[in-house]
Design an enzyme around this catalytic site. Structure first.
Site, PDB file in Angstrom:
ATOM      1  N   GLY A  41       0.813  -1.210   0.000  1.00  0.00           N
ATOM      2  CA  GLY A  41       0.000   0.000   0.000  1.00  0.00           C
ATOM      3  C   GLY A  41       0.848   1.261   0.000  1.00  0.00           C
ATOM      4  O   GLY A  41       0.532   2.247  -0.673  1.00  0.00           O
ATOM      5  N   ASP A  42       1.940   1.228   0.757  1.00  0.00           N
ATOM      6  CA  ASP A  42       2.850   2.370   0.763  1.00  0.00           C
ATOM      7  C   ASP A  42       3.486   2.567  -0.607  1.00  0.00           C
ATOM      8  O   ASP A  42       3.653   3.702  -1.076  1.00  0.00           O
ATOM      9  CB  ASP A  42       3.945   2.164   1.816  1.00  0.00           C
ATOM     10  CG  ASP A  42       3.391   2.193   3.234  1.00  0.00           C
ATOM     11  OD1 ASP A  42       2.389   2.895   3.458  1.00  0.00           O
ATOM     12  OD2 ASP A  42       3.957   1.520   4.104  1.00  0.00           O
TER      13      ASP A  42
END
Length: 273
Positions: A41-42
């Site tokens: 997600g990052d």
């Protein structure tokens, strides 16, 4: 929140991008990579932010972000950036293929074309509580852009039905010199693809009648999602038809530079040299 757009990550299924009042864009993952998703997600957020900072449209930024996050997981994920002394992380598999699949595709390719083939497929998928996905078009000269759209559409449900414009329909839309290939050849080529479960040929200028019979849960179109800085709304003409039974319409990205018309023009140019 005054947000111009919202992107929702879907793990191994890619991401969904919504603009206010627009048809959503579904960006599938480029492959079926497995691995630890920690940090994906990052990576998605960082890649999207960088693309936007470099002037990309929102739709383009999401496509870049999905590709970057997928490559990150496929490359080993967080294990590749941890120092050697860090504790190991137990790998977790990304979401795999949907559990529900239609019956094995046996018999001749021609058996997957026509009303009877579609009716049989619909009965099997509905009985299993599955999701029916449909898409449509002329598919006059099948090319990589078509295949990418069809593969992306198939990932959105448990079967894919292609609503194919008949020869008369294509001629009415594109002129007397089209189609280049007959509906029999076009339908056989489509049915031979592993991502296509059945083909339904229709004579009308639009697939509205065919859709009203098939009643898919999801209608998919391939195309440029947004223009004008990424804030333009997209409303597919089939959206109102799908609403009658609670279906949804989505867009999947095109592959740049792939066009049937361009292929025909280039071929004719070569012949006249």
């Amino acid at each position: 929140w005054r947000a111009g757009a919202v992107a929702v990550t879907l793990g191994g299924d890619g991401a969904l991008l919504c603009h206010a009042g627009s048809t959503p864009l579904v960006v599938p993952t480029p492959g079926s990579a497995e691995g630890d998703t920690c940090g994906a997600g990052d990576r998605f957020a960082a890649a999207a932010s960088l693309a936007l900072a470099q002037g990309a449209l929102v739709s383009e930024a999401v496509q870049v972000a999905v590709a970057e996050a997928s490559a990150y997981v496929a490359g080993g994920g967080v294990a590749t950036v941890l120092p050697p002394s860090a504790p190991t992380v137990r790998a977790r598999s990304a979401p795999g293929p949907r559990a529900l699949q239609p019956a094995p595709r046996g018999g001749a390719v021609a058996d997957r074309v026509g009303v009877a083939a579609v009716a049989t497929l619909l009965g099997e998928v509905h009985a299993a509580g599955g999701t029916v996905v449909a898409t449509g078009g002329c598919f006059d000269l099948l090319h990589a852009g078509h295949v990418a759209t069809l593969e992306a559409a198939r990932q959105l449900g448990d079967c894919l039905i292609v609503c194919l414009n008949s020869d008369a329909s294509v001629a009415g839309l594109k002129g007397p010199d089209r189609p280049v290939q007959s509906e029999a050849d076009r339908s056989r080529l489509l049915a031979a693809l592993s991502c296509v479960d059945a083909v339904l040929i229709f004579d009308e200028p639009t697939p509205e009648t065919a859709l009203s019979w098939v009643r898919p849960d999801v209608w998919v179109k391939g195309g440029d999602y947004a223009t004008g800085g990424g804030d333009a709304s997209v409303t597919l003409p089939e959206a109102e038809v799908l609403r009658r039974w609670g279906g949804n319409t989505v867009v999947v990205p095109y592959l740049d530079g792939r066009s049937t018309t361009d292929l025909i023009v280039r071929t004719l140019a070569e012949r006249t040299r």
